[in-house]
Design a protein around this motif. Structure first.
Motif, mmCIF file in Angstrom:
data_model
loop_
_atom_site.group_PDB
_atom_site.id
_atom_site.type_symbol
_atom_site.label_atom_id
_atom_site.label_comp_id
_atom_site.label_asym_id
_atom_site.label_seq_id
_atom_site.Cartn_x
_atom_site.Cartn_y
_atom_site.Cartn_z
ATOM 1 N N ALA A 139 0.833 -1.197 0.000
ATOM 2 C CA ALA A 139 0.000 0.000 0.000
ATOM 3 C C ALA A 139 0.874 1.256 0.000
ATOM 4 C CB ALA A 139 -0.928 -0.006 1.208
ATOM 5 N N GLN A 140 1.964 1.220 0.758
ATOM 6 C CA GLN A 140 2.863 2.371 0.809
ATOM 7 C C GLN A 140 3.482 2.657 -0.555
ATOM 8 O OE1 GLN A 140 3.656 4.631 3.058
ATOM 9 N NE2 GLN A 140 5.282 5.565 1.838
ATOM 10 N N LEU A 141 3.958 1.629 -1.241
ATOM 11 C CA LEU A 141 4.675 1.827 -2.500
ATOM 12 C C LEU A 141 3.746 2.046 -3.694
ATOM 13 C CD1 LEU A 141 7.562 -0.769 -2.046
ATOM 14 C CD2 LEU A 141 7.672 1.725 -1.831
ATOM 15 N N THR A 142 2.461 1.796 -3.511
ATOM 16 C CA THR A 142 1.505 2.060 -4.589
ATOM 17 C C THR A 142 0.684 3.321 -4.330
ATOM 18 O OG1 THR A 142 -0.107 0.548 -3.556
ATOM 19 C CG2 THR A 142 1.300 -0.357 -5.280
ATOM 20 N N ASP A 143 0.961 3.981 -3.213
ATOM 21 C CA ASP A 143 0.302 5.254 -2.905
ATOM 22 C C ASP A 143 0.907 6.331 -3.801
ATOM 23 O OD1 ASP A 143 -0.594 7.670 -1.875
ATOM 24 O OD2 ASP A 143 -0.436 7.037 0.209
ATOM 25 N N THR A 144 0.076 6.964 -4.603
ATOM 26 C CA THR A 144 0.571 7.948 -5.568
ATOM 27 C C THR A 144 0.365 9.387 -5.106
ATOM 28 O OG1 THR A 144 -1.535 7.894 -6.785
ATOM 29 C CG2 THR A 144 0.206 6.384 -7.510
ATOM 30 N N THR A 145 0.176 9.581 -3.809
ATOM 31 C CA THR A 145 -0.017 10.939 -3.292
ATOM 32 C C THR A 145 1.190 11.820 -3.584
ATOM 33 O OG1 THR A 145 -1.449 10.147 -1.512
ATOM 34 C CG2 THR A 145 -0.459 12.323 -1.235
ATOM 35 N N LEU A 146 2.389 11.293 -3.381
ATOM 36 C CA LEU A 146 3.600 12.097 -3.532
ATOM 37 C C LEU A 146 4.431 11.733 -4.755
ATOM 38 C CD1 LEU A 146 4.864 12.274 0.159
ATOM 39 C CD2 LEU A 146 3.356 13.855 -1.074
ATOM 40 N N ARG A 147 4.297 10.523 -5.244
ATOM 41 C CA ARG A 147 5.078 10.100 -6.403
ATOM 42 C C ARG A 147 4.373 8.944 -7.092
ATOM 43 N NH1 ARG A 147 7.698 9.017 -1.715
ATOM 44 N NH2 ARG A 147 8.888 10.930 -1.911
ATOM 45 N N PRO A 148 4.726 8.690 -8.355
ATOM 46 C CA PRO A 148 4.093 7.560 -9.049
ATOM 47 C C PRO A 148 4.377 6.242 -8.323
ATOM 48 C CG PRO A 148 5.245 8.993 -10.591
ATOM 49 C CD PRO A 148 5.649 9.436 -9.220
ATOM 50 N N THR A 149 3.635 5.215 -8.706
ATOM 51 C CA THR A 149 3.827 3.904 -8.104
ATOM 52 C C THR A 149 5.279 3.459 -8.230
ATOM 53 O OG1 THR A 149 1.541 3.259 -8.571
ATOM 54 C CG2 THR A 149 3.123 1.482 -8.211
ATOM 55 N N ARG A 150 5.833 2.967 -7.124
ATOM 56 C CA ARG A 150 7.202 2.483 -7.104
ATOM 57 C C ARG A 150 7.233 0.955 -7.216
ATOM 58 N NH1 ARG A 150 4.638 5.897 -4.474
ATOM 59 N NH2 ARG A 150 5.233 5.379 -2.337
ATOM 60 N N PRO A 151 8.372 0.362 -7.597
ATOM 61 C CA PRO A 151 8.478 -1.100 -7.636
ATOM 62 C C PRO A 151 8.055 -1.695 -6.295
ATOM 63 C CG PRO A 151 10.409 -0.110 -8.659
ATOM 64 C CD PRO A 151 9.633 1.015 -8.034
ATOM 65 N N HIS A 152 7.212 -2.741 -6.359
ATOM 66 C CA HIS A 152 6.662 -3.255 -5.104
ATOM 67 C C HIS A 152 6.365 -4.755 -5.128
ATOM 68 C CE1 HIS A 152 3.269 -2.164 -7.711
ATOM 69 N NE2 HIS A 152 2.634 -3.171 -7.131
ATOM 70 N N SER A 153 6.840 -5.467 -6.120
ATOM 71 C CA SER A 153 6.577 -6.901 -6.174
ATOM 72 C C SER A 153 7.876 -7.654 -6.457
ATOM 73 C CB SER A 153 5.543 -7.227 -7.258
ATOM 74 O OG SER A 153 6.120 -7.082 -8.546
ATOM 75 N N ILE A 154 7.835 -8.970 -6.285
ATOM 76 C CA ILE A 154 9.040 -9.764 -6.501
ATOM 77 C C ILE A 154 9.451 -9.751 -7.968
ATOM 78 C CG2 ILE A 154 8.670 -11.223 -4.486
ATOM 79 C CD1 ILE A 154 7.556 -13.363 -6.280
ATOM 80 N N THR A 155 8.531 -9.424 -8.865
ATOM 81 C CA THR A 155 8.903 -9.314 -10.283
ATOM 82 C C THR A 155 9.773 -8.090 -10.531
ATOM 83 O OG1 THR A 155 6.849 -8.114 -10.795
ATOM 84 C CG2 THR A 155 6.817 -10.515 -11.033
ATOM 85 N N ASP A 156 9.830 -7.179 -9.569
ATOM 86 C CA ASP A 156 10.670 -5.987 -9.684
ATOM 87 C C ASP A 156 12.047 -6.186 -9.049
ATOM 88 O OD1 ASP A 156 8.624 -4.317 -10.873
ATOM 89 O OD2 ASP A 156 7.675 -4.253 -8.902
#
Length: 229
Positions: A139-156
């Protein structure tokens, strides 16, 4: 400030500064476009809790809403940005440590949790904790309040080489393993770090990779202590 954003007429007594958003360049208050950045504000209810989604105002409109100087708002946003980055770093570590274990066995989950600096827990407690932590981290890394979605899964994940001392008490170096000339990279590392322990791990960033390297060795020790192989 000529804005008519609904949040301005909702009689919220206070706002909290969430940080700076460089990917949102239009003020939701006055409509000014192509700003260098906006300031994310979240409305607070009478108890001081966030009571709605953040809105993005230009620096001047944000200062007007908060009744504070622009410079003071900029400083508050800077501090909020640093807190957000610390939360992102925590989230990357959690996903790197526990993402691969999410669908593991009870023994794997217990070992991963208990050997990562956490209080000792049973397998079902460990799974409960890991499931919640992973949900919060994503949830933290997919929150786009301050920046676009960041890498957040094992595929990244990326491959990293972590160099530890033989006591496993500290790391000396960590770097991304290149996709080309991988063998040459490892040969060079062995030459440069003679007498050290080199561990290749997958993680979201270098800092998380170090945690994963120590965690992996801790899991092996935990399993050996319990006769789990």
């Amino acid at each position: 400030m000529t804005g008519s954003h609904p949040a301005l007429t909702a009689h919220f007594p206070r706002w909290t500064v969430k940080g700076t958003a460089h990917h949102r360049t239009t003020c939701a208050c006055c409509g000014h476009e192509n700003l260098e950045h906006t300031v994310a504000l979240a409305p607070l209810d009478l108890l001081g809790d966030a009571s709605g989604p953040a809105v993005h105002f230009g620096p001047r409109c944000a200062a007007a809403v908060l009744h504070r100087p622009v410079a003071a708002v900029a400083l508050a946003a800077c501090h909020a940005d640093m807190r957000a980055e610390r939360k992102d770093a925590w989230a990357r570590k959690i996903i790197s440590l526990y993402g691969p274990m999410e669908f593991g066995t009870d023994q794997e989950m217990e070992a991963a949790w208990n050997r990562s600096g956490n209080a000792s827990s049973s397998s079902w407690q460990a799974r409960e904790f890991v499931t919640k932590f992973l949900a919060d981290a994503r949830a933290q890394l997919t929150d786009t309040t301050l920046r676009p979605t960041r890498p957040h899964s094992i595929t990244d994940f990326q491959p990293f080489l972590v160099v530890l001392d033989t006591s496993n008490l500290r790391h000396h170096w960590c770097g991304v393993v290149p996709r080309e000339n991988t063998e040459g990279f490892h040969t060079s590392a062995r030459r440069d770090w003679t007498g050290m322990v080199s561990v290749t791990v997958a993680a979201l960033d270098e800092t998380s990779a170090v945690h994963v390297a120590f965690g992996r060795r801790g899991i092996a020790q935990y399993n050996a202590e319990r006769g789990w192989f």
